[in-house]
Design an enzyme around this catalytic site. Structure first.
Site, PDB file in Angstrom:
ATOM      1  N   LYS A 186       0.827  -1.204   0.000  1.00  0.00           N
ATOM      2  CA  LYS A 186       0.000   0.000   0.000  1.00  0.00           C
ATOM      3  C   LYS A 186       0.875   1.273   0.000  1.00  0.00           C
ATOM      4  O   LYS A 186       2.083   1.201   0.218  1.00  0.00           O
ATOM      5  CB  LYS A 186      -0.925  -0.012   1.230  1.00  0.00           C
ATOM      6  CG  LYS A 186      -1.968  -1.145   1.168  1.00  0.00           C
ATOM      7  CD  LYS A 186      -2.843  -1.077  -0.077  1.00  0.00           C
ATOM      8  CE  LYS A 186      -4.182  -1.770   0.068  1.00  0.00           C
ATOM      9  NZ  LYS A 186      -4.136  -3.246   0.004  1.00  0.00           N
TER      10      LYS A 186
HETATM   11  C1  LIG Z   1      -5.456  -4.050   0.749  1.00  0.00           C
HETATM   12  C2  LIG Z   1      -6.922  -3.890   0.811  1.00  0.00           C
HETATM   13  C3  LIG Z   1      -7.681  -4.329   1.902  1.00  0.00           C
HETATM   14  C4  LIG Z   1      -7.141  -5.191   2.993  1.00  0.00           C
HETATM   15  O1  LIG Z   1      -6.004  -4.788   3.588  1.00  0.00           O
HETATM   16  P1  LIG Z   1      -4.965  -5.829   4.260  1.00  0.00           P
HETATM   17  O2  LIG Z   1      -4.154  -4.922   5.102  1.00  0.00           O
HETATM   18  O3  LIG Z   1      -4.173  -6.445   3.150  1.00  0.00           O
HETATM   19  O4  LIG Z   1      -5.735  -6.813   5.037  1.00  0.00           O
HETATM   20  C5  LIG Z   1      -9.033  -4.033   1.926  1.00  0.00           C
HETATM   21  N1  LIG Z   1      -9.616  -3.363   0.929  1.00  0.00           N
HETATM   22  C6  LIG Z   1      -8.933  -2.940  -0.145  1.00  0.00           C
HETATM   23  C7  LIG Z   1      -9.632  -2.172  -1.210  1.00  0.00           C
HETATM   24  C8  LIG Z   1      -7.575  -3.208  -0.257  1.00  0.00           C
HETATM   25  O5  LIG Z   1      -6.910  -2.816  -1.346  1.00  0.00           O
END
Ligand SMILES: *Cc1c(COP(=O)(O)O)cnc(C)c1O
Length: 407
Positions: A186
């Protein structure tokens, strides 16, 4: 997009602060931790930056969604309206609280089509969960209007769009609650982590308690805390929060770089009459993590993707339509209700309904869309080269398909 591209001495310094004391837990140990509270510090910085009332850090974005749904009182038999294009975490979180995922179409914004949401409402609907995909934003005004009209909750999944905004308000702070993910890929990473933002004190208190076994965090020490409700453990560690703190302080730098590279790439692809771009409900609020663009037909898009692959430059260009994680077309495990344990009868029925549903409106959008991830380390020269290669492929494929149709 990924913050890990700019990992350095700042992250190491914050982690070392924690390693010096050895107190890796975010709660308690007030004496030995010598004033080091990385999780609390990051929560305060997130609130300040985004003008949010409250922030609760947790162990992942998925945990943030699960915690937020729970704190909002979404549970057994409640329907949550979510988009066909998102990450699997959306339905994982909904199912984990006993609720029912109901899918609605996306439009050229790559997020929920408000008209499709309206059509999906039933007496069981409790919450609308827009997902701000690929650095952009859902059209929140019409969605809030629907929430008001039907007395529904709005939970924003801003996991992919930290730092983006909608009409002057940061994503994640507009609905009853919003979530971020700080997983490894992210914009801001903690390695693993997530956050819930809310302006409602009661919702925050529930998130705080639920993510730590129901502790009210009001005792003189952990042993003296009361447990007003049942929780679980979605705590973040101080080591993860320390990485996140250094990363979060670089957010403006990340956003500036993304904007510059995005602008350059978009100006190259704008020269192609075959290419159009994702519609942004508030163009000034884009976080520029991706440039998402459309081709005229699904057939041309498959051909462009095949050519990108053949030339070895598919990496970083995402054809979500054919992606295992992000679009309903490949969620066979959801449609077949492949769970390890038993679901409720209502959940089974909801997934049976889903397995029979078709989403031609979403298919016609996602079948023509490619998202190019914007790198933080690209030089001007590399961005130019990347854009020109993509443009050459689009021209090549288009001339081929138009000569087919002419013959
Ligand atoms: C990455 C993501 C999540 C979940 O996050 P994690 O930290 O990987 O559990 C939820 N929603 C969206 C749109 C994402 O891109």
């Amino acid at each position: 997009m990924p913050g890990f591209e700019l990992f350095g001495p700042e992250e190491r310094k914050e982690v070392n602060d924690v390693l010096e004391t050895g107190i890796m837990m975010r709660y308690g140990f007030d004496g030995p931790r010598k004033g080091i509270w990385k999780s609390k510090e990051l929560e305060a910085e997130i609130c300040r930056k985004f003008n949010a009332g409250y922030t609760q850090l947790v162990s992942s974005g998925t945990a943030a969604l699960t915690t937020a749904l729970t704190a909002l009182g979404v549970g057994a038999g409640d329907e949550v309206i979510m988009p066909t294009f998102t990450f699997v975490a959306s339905f994982e979180a909904v199912l984990s609280v006993g609720a029912l995922p109901v899918l609605a179409d996306v439009d050229e914004t790559l997020t929920l089509n408000p008209e499709s949401v309206r059509q999906a409402i039933t007496p069981r609907t409790k919450c609308i969960m827009p997902v701000h995909m690929c650095g952009g934003m859902a059209d929140l005004d019409p969605l809030m209007e629907i929430c008001k009209e039907y007395d529904l909750l709005l939970l924003e999944d801003a996991c992919q769009s930290i730092g983006a905004s909608y009409k002057g308000r940061y994503l994640g702070t507009v609905g009853n609650a919003g979530t971020f993910s700080f997983d490894f890929v992210k914009t801001v990473t903690c390695a693993e982590g997530g956050a819930i933002l809310t302006n409602q004190k009661d919702i925050y208190a529930k998130c705080d308690g639920f993510s730590d076994h129901g502790h009210d965090h009001l005792g003189v020490d952990r042993g003296a805390d009361l447990h007003p409700f049942i929780g679980c453990n979605f705590r973040i560690s101080e080591l993860h929060a320390a990485v996140g703190l250094a990363q979060f302080r670089k957010l403006d730098q990340f956003l500036d770089i993304q904007q510059r590279n995005h602008r350059q790439l978009q100006s190259i692809l704008s020269g192609l009459e075959e290419v159009s771009f994702r519609r942004l409900p508030d163009p000034s609020g884009d976080s520029h993590t991706f440039l998402s663009w459309f081709l005229p037909t699904e057939e041309i898009t498959w051909a462009v993707v095949a050519e990108l692959k053949q030339q070895g430059i598919l990496g970083g260009n995402f054809y979500w339509f054919d992606h295992n994680w992000h679009y309903i077309r490949k969620w066979d495990h959801l449609r077949k209700a492949d769970t390890l344990n038993n679901l409720s009868d209502l959940q089974k029925q909801a997934l049976r309904d889903l397995s029979n549903a078709a989403f031609p409106a979403s298919d016609s959008i996602m079948g023509r869309c490619i998202s190019t991830q914007i790198g933080l380390l690209w030089t001007e020269e590399q961005t130019k080269e990347r854009g020109e290669k993509i443009a050459a492929i689009v021209r090549k494929v288009s001339s081929r398909t138009s000569s087919y149709s002419a013959s």
